[in-house]
Scaffold this active site. Structure first.
Site, PDB file in Angstrom:
ATOM      1  N   HIS A   1       2.145  -8.807  -4.649  1.00  0.00           N
ATOM      2  CA  HIS A   1       2.559  -6.834  -5.463  1.00  0.00           C
ATOM      3  C   HIS A   1       1.670  -6.246  -3.841  1.00  0.00           C
ATOM      4  O   HIS A   1       1.490  -6.312  -2.127  1.00  0.00           O
ATOM      5  CB  HIS A   1       1.792  -6.035  -6.613  1.00  0.00           C
ATOM      6  CG  HIS A   1      -0.184  -6.116  -6.449  1.00  0.00           C
ATOM      7  ND1 HIS A   1      -0.703  -6.622  -5.695  1.00  0.00           N
ATOM      8  CD2 HIS A   1      -0.217  -5.217  -6.194  1.00  0.00           C
ATOM      9  CE1 HIS A   1      -1.873  -6.364  -5.704  1.00  0.00           C
ATOM     10  NE2 HIS A   1      -2.442  -5.136  -5.630  1.00  0.00           N
TER      11      HIS A   1
ATOM     12  N   HIS B   1       0.628  -3.140  -2.946  1.00  0.00           N
ATOM     13  CA  HIS B   1      -0.534  -2.159  -2.894  1.00  0.00           C
ATOM     14  C   HIS B   1      -1.107  -2.635  -1.059  1.00  0.00           C
ATOM     15  O   HIS B   1      -0.415  -3.534  -1.243  1.00  0.00           O
ATOM     16  CB  HIS B   1      -1.585  -2.166  -3.967  1.00  0.00           C
ATOM     17  CG  HIS B   1      -1.387  -1.801  -5.118  1.00  0.00           C
ATOM     18  ND1 HIS B   1      -2.183  -2.199  -6.224  1.00  0.00           N
ATOM     19  CD2 HIS B   1      -0.538  -0.699  -5.673  1.00  0.00           C
ATOM     20  CE1 HIS B   1      -1.652  -1.045  -7.282  1.00  0.00           C
ATOM     21  NE2 HIS B   1      -0.756  -0.582  -6.876  1.00  0.00           N
TER      22      HIS B   1
ATOM     23  N   ASP C   1      -3.445  -2.973  -0.535  1.00  0.00           N
ATOM     24  CA  ASP C   1      -5.015  -3.863   0.403  1.00  0.00           C
ATOM     25  C   ASP C   1      -4.712  -5.679   0.310  1.00  0.00           C
ATOM     26  O   ASP C   1      -5.048  -6.162   0.611  1.00  0.00           O
ATOM     27  CB  ASP C   1      -6.546  -3.250  -0.858  1.00  0.00           C
ATOM     28  CG  ASP C   1      -5.911  -4.164  -2.225  1.00  0.00           C
ATOM     29  OD1 ASP C   1      -4.861  -3.579  -2.485  1.00  0.00           O
ATOM     30  OD2 ASP C   1      -6.715  -4.641  -2.853  1.00  0.00           O
ATOM     31  N   HIS C   2      -3.184  -5.867  -0.212  1.00  0.00           N
ATOM     32  CA  HIS C   2      -2.493  -6.638  -0.488  1.00  0.00           C
ATOM     33  C   HIS C   2      -1.433  -7.351   0.596  1.00  0.00           C
ATOM     34  O   HIS C   2      -1.204  -7.883   1.546  1.00  0.00           O
ATOM     35  CB  HIS C   2      -1.676  -7.178  -1.330  1.00  0.00           C
ATOM     36  CG  HIS C   2      -3.058  -6.976  -2.528  1.00  0.00           C
ATOM     37  ND1 HIS C   2      -3.539  -8.584  -3.004  1.00  0.00           N
ATOM     38  CD2 HIS C   2      -3.351  -5.973  -2.924  1.00  0.00           C
ATOM     39  CE1 HIS C   2      -4.465  -8.354  -3.860  1.00  0.00           C
ATOM     40  NE2 HIS C   2      -4.683  -6.803  -4.294  1.00  0.00           N
TER      41      HIS C   2
ATOM     42  N   HIS D   1       0.029  -5.076 -13.716  1.00  0.00           N
ATOM     43  CA  HIS D   1      -0.864  -4.356 -12.701  1.00  0.00           C
ATOM     44  C   HIS D   1      -0.080  -3.536 -12.979  1.00  0.00           C
ATOM     45  O   HIS D   1       0.381  -2.905 -13.682  1.00  0.00           O
ATOM     46  CB  HIS D   1      -0.604  -5.423 -11.358  1.00  0.00           C
ATOM     47  CG  HIS D   1      -2.200  -4.703 -11.436  1.00  0.00           C
ATOM     48  ND1 HIS D   1      -3.125  -4.093 -11.659  1.00  0.00           N
ATOM     49  CD2 HIS D   1      -2.272  -4.354  -9.376  1.00  0.00           C
ATOM     50  CE1 HIS D   1      -3.702  -4.385 -10.633  1.00  0.00           C
ATOM     51  NE2 HIS D   1      -2.908  -3.826  -9.224  1.00  0.00           N
TER      52      HIS D   1
ATOM     53  N   ASP E   1      -5.184  -9.147  -8.464  1.00  0.00           N
ATOM     54  CA  ASP E   1      -4.225  -8.529  -9.509  1.00  0.00           C
ATOM     55  C   ASP E   1      -4.033  -8.182 -11.144  1.00  0.00           C
ATOM     56  O   ASP E   1      -2.152  -8.182 -10.564  1.00  0.00           O
ATOM     57  CB  ASP E   1      -3.206  -7.406  -8.069  1.00  0.00           C
ATOM     58  CG  ASP E   1      -4.277  -6.994  -7.282  1.00  0.00           C
ATOM     59  OD1 ASP E   1      -5.699  -7.744  -6.405  1.00  0.00           O
ATOM     60  OD2 ASP E   1      -5.502  -5.790  -7.347  1.00  0.00           O
TER      61      ASP E   1
ATOM     62  N   HIS F   1     -11.005 -11.580  -5.127  1.00  0.00           N
ATOM     63  CA  HIS F   1     -10.251  -9.640  -4.761  1.00  0.00           C
ATOM     64  C   HIS F   1     -11.637  -9.335  -5.463  1.00  0.00           C
ATOM     65  O   HIS F   1     -11.834  -8.940  -6.935  1.00  0.00           O
ATOM     66  CB  HIS F   1      -9.476  -9.470  -5.608  1.00  0.00           C
ATOM     67  CG  HIS F   1      -8.833  -8.533  -5.628  1.00  0.00           C
ATOM     68  ND1 HIS F   1      -9.464  -8.055  -6.361  1.00  0.00           N
ATOM     69  CD2 HIS F   1      -8.040  -8.442  -4.163  1.00  0.00           C
ATOM     70  CE1 HIS F   1      -8.431  -6.446  -5.939  1.00  0.00           C
ATOM     71  NE2 HIS F   1      -7.556  -6.762  -4.895  1.00  0.00           N
TER      72      HIS F   1
END
Length: 308
Positions: free
Chosen positions: A62, A64, A66-67, A140, A211, A269
């Protein structure tokens, strides 16, 4: 044929001095696949001395930050080598916009084809020699997907004794039988692969899940995985927070592993609230459900052998 996974980062939300953000590199013989690319991905790739500039495809769970914040650097540095093969990037809606905007704003020099494909439904997103990679929905705070790489069944074991008894001499004809071809023996008879091969043997399966809140459907998607990399972000005492933010606890990750009958499950994670020492408590909660549960750490290596 070797298959191995490298955890490039195991943290969630924000990088820590001792924990990069979530990213996993899967190597299957000459193929390299990157699953997510958080900040710090390049550091671990360099420290592991992996030939990461030849990554075939990137699979994003996804969008976000942090990915995905490690992806622009990987794309730019991949242009520093002679590359003619396309780089495939898969992900849910918005991934194409993120890649295109990054290229424009950063004025990237890219000298190879970049093919971005957005996932809107469960499907096979990538195929190769003897394997396929499938995406499936997670739940998520924004659209998120999990991935499985699954190998096709392998031929059964070849029996030299049966081949000899059927009059097939050692040599090229044996090789053709092992590759599923019928051959003609010197006496003119036809020998089929089924006559000299045992039962088909299953291939290997790798799954990547992060997530998401707990869903019973996840176990169905990752069933039988030889290695499941799965989010285990929170301990039991923060189960309400996990539910609110649509993440899984370690115990829920272990429930997925147990119900899916996986061989190995390693959590990833982690919330930045936990120090490495505190992660042992998370591990014990997971092992109460799935005794073989493991913790990942940055630059951890997993070999994924055949199980006959």
């Amino acid at each position: 044929m070797n298959m191995e996974a490298f955890v490039l980062g195991c943290g969630g939300m924000m990088p820590l001095p001792y924990r990069h953000l979530t990213s996993v590199l899967l190597r299957r013989e000459g193929d390299l696949f990157l699953f997510d690319g958080g900040e710090g991905t390049q550091v671990s790739l360099r420290r592991l001395n992996l030939k990461w500039k030849k990554i075939d495809a990137i699979f994003v769970s996804h969008t976000h930050a942090d990915h995905v914040t490690g992806l622009p650097g990987i794309m730019m540095l991949s242009a520093q080598v002679d590359r003619t093969e396309p780089l495939y990037i898969y992900g849910p809606p918005k991934i194409a916009e993120y890649i295109e905007t990054s290229r424009k704003v950063l004025d990237m020099y890219i000298n190879y084809p970049v093919v971005v494909k957005e996932i809107t439904a469960p499907c096979v997103v990538h195929e190769g020699d003897g394997f396929y990679i499938r995406a499936f929905p997670l739940s998520h705070t924004k659209t998120c997907v999990g991935y499985t790489l699954e190998e096709l069944d392998r031929p059964g074991e070849f029996s030299p004794e049966r081949a000899a008894a059927l009059g097939v001499p050692r040599g090229p004809l044996w090789g053709k039988l092992q590759h599923g071809e019928c051959v003609t023996a010197p006496d003119g008879s036809t020998v089929t692969p089924e006559q000299v091969l045992g039962a088909k043997r299953s291939g290997r399966k790798f799954s990547f899940v992060t997530d998401t809140q707990y869903l019973p459907s996840i176990a169905k998607e990752v069933r039988g995985s030889d290695l499941l990399i799965c989010e285990g972000m929170f301990a039991d005492d923060l189960a309400d927070q996990a539910k609110e933010k649509k993440h899984m606890t370690a115990r829920q990750a272990a429930t997925v592993a147990r119900d899916a009958g996986v061989r190995r499950m390693a959590m990833i994670h982690y919330s930045p609230r936990y120090t490495d020492r505190e992660l042992d408590g998370i591990l014990q909660q997971a092992r109460a459900v799935f005794p073989a549960a493991e913790l990942t750490h940055d630059r951890m290596h997993f070999d994924i052998p055949y199980v006959d």
